[in-house]
Design an enzyme around this catalytic site. Structure first.
Site, mmCIF file in Angstrom:
data_model
loop_
_atom_site.group_PDB
_atom_site.id
_atom_site.type_symbol
_atom_site.label_atom_id
_atom_site.label_comp_id
_atom_site.label_asym_id
_atom_site.label_seq_id
_atom_site.Cartn_x
_atom_site.Cartn_y
_atom_site.Cartn_z
ATOM 1 N N ARG A 1 0.866 -1.421 0.102
ATOM 2 C CA ARG A 1 -0.145 0.071 0.024
ATOM 3 C C ARG A 1 0.865 1.186 0.195
ATOM 4 N NH1 ARG A 1 -3.928 -0.392 5.142
ATOM 5 N NH2 ARG A 1 -4.486 1.698 4.053
ATOM 6 N N ASN B 1 -8.249 9.384 6.679
ATOM 7 C CA ASN B 1 -7.378 8.772 5.663
ATOM 8 C C ASN B 1 -5.875 8.834 6.268
ATOM 9 O OD1 ASN B 1 -9.624 8.418 3.933
ATOM 10 N ND2 ASN B 1 -8.783 10.150 2.598
ATOM 11 N N VAL B 2 -5.262 7.664 6.127
ATOM 12 C CA VAL B 2 -3.762 7.554 6.561
ATOM 13 C C VAL B 2 -2.768 7.980 5.435
ATOM 14 C CG1 VAL B 2 -4.182 5.724 8.006
ATOM 15 C CG2 VAL B 2 -3.456 5.251 5.706
ATOM 16 N N HIS C 1 -7.070 8.397 11.952
ATOM 17 C CA HIS C 1 -6.589 6.985 11.992
ATOM 18 C C HIS C 1 -4.894 6.959 11.821
ATOM 19 C CE1 HIS C 1 -10.956 5.625 11.213
ATOM 20 N NE2 HIS C 1 -10.751 5.860 12.485
ATOM 21 N N CYS D 1 12.357 -1.892 17.424
ATOM 22 C CA CYS D 1 12.656 -0.609 17.899
ATOM 23 C C CYS D 1 13.972 -0.455 18.464
ATOM 24 C CB CYS D 1 11.558 -0.321 19.089
ATOM 25 S SG CYS D 1 11.857 1.516 19.745
ATOM 26 N N ALA E 1 -16.242 12.748 -5.542
ATOM 27 C CA ALA E 1 -15.640 13.984 -4.925
ATOM 28 C C ALA E 1 -14.551 14.843 -5.979
ATOM 29 C CB ALA E 1 -14.588 13.207 -3.871
HETATM 30 C C1 BJW Z 1 -16.468 8.079 -3.077
HETATM 31 C C2 BJW Z 1 -15.569 7.836 -3.937
HETATM 32 C C3 BJW Z 1 -15.585 9.196 -4.929
HETATM 33 C C4 BJW Z 1 -15.825 5.850 -3.178
HETATM 34 N N1 BJW Z 1 -16.016 10.123 -4.580
HETATM 35 N N2 BJW Z 1 -16.945 9.117 -2.594
HETATM 36 C C5 BJW Z 1 -19.482 1.753 17.996
HETATM 37 C C6 BJW Z 1 -20.138 0.968 17.389
HETATM 38 C C7 BJW Z 1 -19.602 -0.228 16.609
HETATM 39 C C8 BJW Z 1 -18.569 -0.149 16.654
HETATM 40 C C9 BJW Z 1 -17.628 0.346 17.436
HETATM 41 C C10 BJW Z 1 -18.121 1.399 18.197
HETATM 42 N N3 BJW Z 1 -17.060 2.217 18.541
HETATM 43 C C11 BJW Z 1 -16.118 1.463 18.160
HETATM 44 C C12 BJW Z 1 -16.021 0.436 17.506
HETATM 45 C C13 BJW Z 1 -15.264 -0.568 17.135
HETATM 46 C C14 BJW Z 1 -14.623 -0.325 15.883
HETATM 47 C C15 BJW Z 1 -15.631 0.145 14.792
HETATM 48 O O1 BJW Z 1 -15.976 1.212 14.513
HETATM 49 N N4 BJW Z 1 -15.966 -1.082 13.887
HETATM 50 C C16 BJW Z 1 -16.990 -0.832 13.087
HETATM 51 C C17 BJW Z 1 -16.419 -1.095 11.879
HETATM 52 C C18 BJW Z 1 -18.022 -2.204 13.399
HETATM 53 N N5 BJW Z 1 -13.738 0.885 15.970
HETATM 54 C C19 BJW Z 1 -12.623 0.646 16.607
HETATM 55 O O2 BJW Z 1 -12.108 -0.271 16.784
HETATM 56 C C20 BJW Z 1 -11.717 2.147 16.734
HETATM 57 N N6 BJW Z 1 -10.945 1.946 18.063
HETATM 58 C C21 BJW Z 1 -11.949 2.066 19.291
HETATM 59 O O3 BJW Z 1 -12.732 2.453 19.281
HETATM 60 O O4 BJW Z 1 -10.879 2.253 20.162
HETATM 61 C C22 BJW Z 1 -11.781 2.085 21.686
HETATM 62 C C23 BJW Z 1 -10.749 2.224 22.673
HETATM 63 C C24 BJW Z 1 -10.722 3.358 23.567
HETATM 64 C C25 BJW Z 1 -9.678 3.438 24.638
HETATM 65 C C26 BJW Z 1 -8.579 2.579 24.442
HETATM 66 C C27 BJW Z 1 -8.639 1.433 23.541
HETATM 67 C C28 BJW Z 1 -9.620 1.514 22.520
HETATM 68 C C29 BJW Z 1 -10.579 2.199 15.948
HETATM 69 C C30 BJW Z 1 -10.873 2.166 14.440
HETATM 70 C C31 BJW Z 1 -9.457 2.276 13.580
HETATM 71 C C32 BJW Z 1 -10.136 1.969 12.163
HETATM 72 N N7 BJW Z 1 -9.037 1.922 11.301
HETATM 73 C C33 BJW Z 1 -8.904 1.587 9.981
HETATM 74 C C34 BJW Z 1 -7.487 1.053 9.258
HETATM 75 C C35 BJW Z 1 -6.622 2.182 9.494
HETATM 76 C C36 BJW Z 1 -5.002 1.761 8.844
HETATM 77 C C37 BJW Z 1 -5.165 1.332 7.567
HETATM 78 O O5 BJW Z 1 -5.532 2.270 6.549
HETATM 79 O O6 BJW Z 1 -4.638 0.171 7.292
HETATM 80 O O7 BJW Z 1 -9.390 2.963 9.318
HETATM 81 S S1 BJW Z 1 -10.400 0.533 9.242
HETATM 82 C C38 BJW Z 1 -10.708 1.556 7.834
HETATM 83 O O8 BJW Z 1 -12.138 2.126 7.974
HETATM 84 C C39 BJW Z 1 -9.776 2.937 7.635
HETATM 85 C C40 BJW Z 1 -10.765 4.091 7.603
HETATM 86 O O9 BJW Z 1 -10.016 5.408 8.109
HETATM 87 C C41 BJW Z 1 -12.003 3.817 8.055
HETATM 88 C C42 BJW Z 1 -13.175 4.350 7.722
HETATM 89 O O10 BJW Z 1 -13.328 3.935 6.287
HETATM 90 P P1 BJW Z 1 -13.854 4.910 5.193
HETATM 91 O O11 BJW Z 1 -12.810 5.957 4.913
HETATM 92 O O12 BJW Z 1 -15.097 5.366 5.235
HETATM 93 O O13 BJW Z 1 -13.718 3.985 3.881
HETATM 94 P P2 BJW Z 1 -14.902 3.004 3.211
HETATM 95 O O14 BJW Z 1 -14.249 2.232 2.307
HETATM 96 O O15 BJW Z 1 -15.571 2.291 4.483
HETATM 97 O O16 BJW Z 1 -15.810 3.761 2.478
HETATM 98 C C43 BJW Z 1 -15.595 4.742 1.345
HETATM 99 C C44 BJW Z 1 -16.592 5.473 1.019
HETATM 100 O O17 BJW Z 1 -16.254 6.097 -0.122
HETATM 101 C C45 BJW Z 1 -18.044 4.772 0.357
HETATM 102 O O18 BJW Z 1 -18.906 5.370 1.005
HETATM 103 C C46 BJW Z 1 -18.007 4.898 -0.989
HETATM 104 O O19 BJW Z 1 -19.401 5.261 -1.401
HETATM 105 C C47 BJW Z 1 -17.588 6.344 -0.931
HETATM 106 N N8 BJW Z 1 -16.527 6.726 -2.396
HETATM 107 N N9 BJW Z 1 -15.384 6.371 -4.058
HETATM 108 C C48 BJW Z 1 -16.888 10.154 -3.009
HETATM 109 N N10 BJW Z 1 -14.758 8.998 -5.966
#
Ligand code: BJW
Length: 233
Positions: free
Chosen positions: A67, A95-96, A112, A141, A225
């Protein structure tokens, strides 16, 4: 609708952009949950969680290396440029990648983390910048001997506290939240849309399709976008 959104943005004094992977899709960076996205081919819990890294660090490192090389070849698209040109907008992104910065944005809140750095997986806090063209292999490290890993936020990990607090405050205080290219399913990041809306902000969403946040939108603009954002700002 575009004209109404443009008017809403031109009348606002405090605008926050909140972006996801869709912002960078037209730069050739894969999204996560689209039909061709990363999670259609890979198991997120194997590649983006502390347990996955503990089980198979080689595979996780190789995935991030690939990536990183893709990102090295990517270029900011018109949406990144339009956002970066507005120095009055606070940019909050999931975004990362660094495409907003490459377009000229100076203060981007990366909820993130960033793929352009590695950090110590232990508690010592050591960080290193990565050459995206030639990502490093697995290594320990130099300060404490724990494994080094991408400086991103994996599932189950806390978001960076200061960045989160600044983002939350910005969303509480903004007049318009411009939500771009996110599925809005990952929390706590997605909760910022509700924060802004419940504090009185107007919510404008740009996405190629409806998302989990559609119900919070005052205006939802369906399209790419790279085409819509420049016409709004
Ligand atoms: C276009 C387009 C174009 C396409 N024009 N549009 C509450 C409820 C349920 C679950 C949880 C909750 N709270 C926490 C959770 C757990 C979990 C979570 O959310 N899980 C759900 C998935 C169920 N969250 C976590 O674990 C987070 N941490 C946490 O809660 O910690 C608690 C804690 C507290 C204190 C101590 C310890 C812990 C952390 C979340 C980390 C997410 N990480 C990732 C990976 C990052 C690293 C990497 O890149 O490898 O982040 S996952 C991935 O999803 C990435 C993204 O930032 C994130 C969001 O995705 P995004 O950006 O929305 O992308 P897509 O693909 O989903 O959507 C793309 C969109 O674009 C689509 O809608 C398309 O239609 C659109 N699109 N082309 C415009 N041209």
């Amino acid at each position: 609708m575009i004209e109404a959104a443009r008017k809403m943005l031109s009348q606002a004094t405090r605008i926050v952009s909140f972006s996801g992977a869709g912002l960078s899709a037209e730069s050739g960076v894969s999204t996560f949950r689209d039909p061709q996205g990363l999670w259609s081919k890979y198991d997120p819990m194997r590649l983006a969680s502390p347990d996955g890294f503990a089980d198979d660090p080689q595979t996780v490192n190789a995935w991030y290396a690939s990536r990183r090389q893709d990102l090295w070849q990517a270029r900011p698209n018109p949406a990144h440029h339009a956002l970066a040109a507005r120095t009055d907008i606070i940019h909050v992104t999931q975004n990362v990648d660094d495409l907003l910065e490459r377009a000229g944005a100076t203060d981007v809140l990366h909820l993130h983390g960033t793929i352009g750095k590695d950090r110590c997986h232990g508690p010592c806090g050591h960080e290193e910048h990565i050459d995206l063209a030639e990502p490093p292999g697995l290594r320990d490290c130099p300060d404490c001997g724990a494994p080094m890993r991408p400086a991103v936020v994996w599932f189950g990990e806390a978001l960076p506290t200061d960045t989160w607090q600044r983002a939350e405050r910005a969303c509480q205080e903004c007049d318009v939240l411009l939500v771009i290219g996110t599925s809005a399913v990952v929390y706590p990041a997605a909760g910022l849309i509700d924060v802004a809306q419940s504090h009185g902000a107007r919510v404008v969403i740009v996405n190629i399709e409806s998302s989990e946040a559609s119900g919070l939108a005052h205006i939802e603009l369906l399209g790419k976008a790279g085409e819509i954002v420049p016409s709004l700002l």
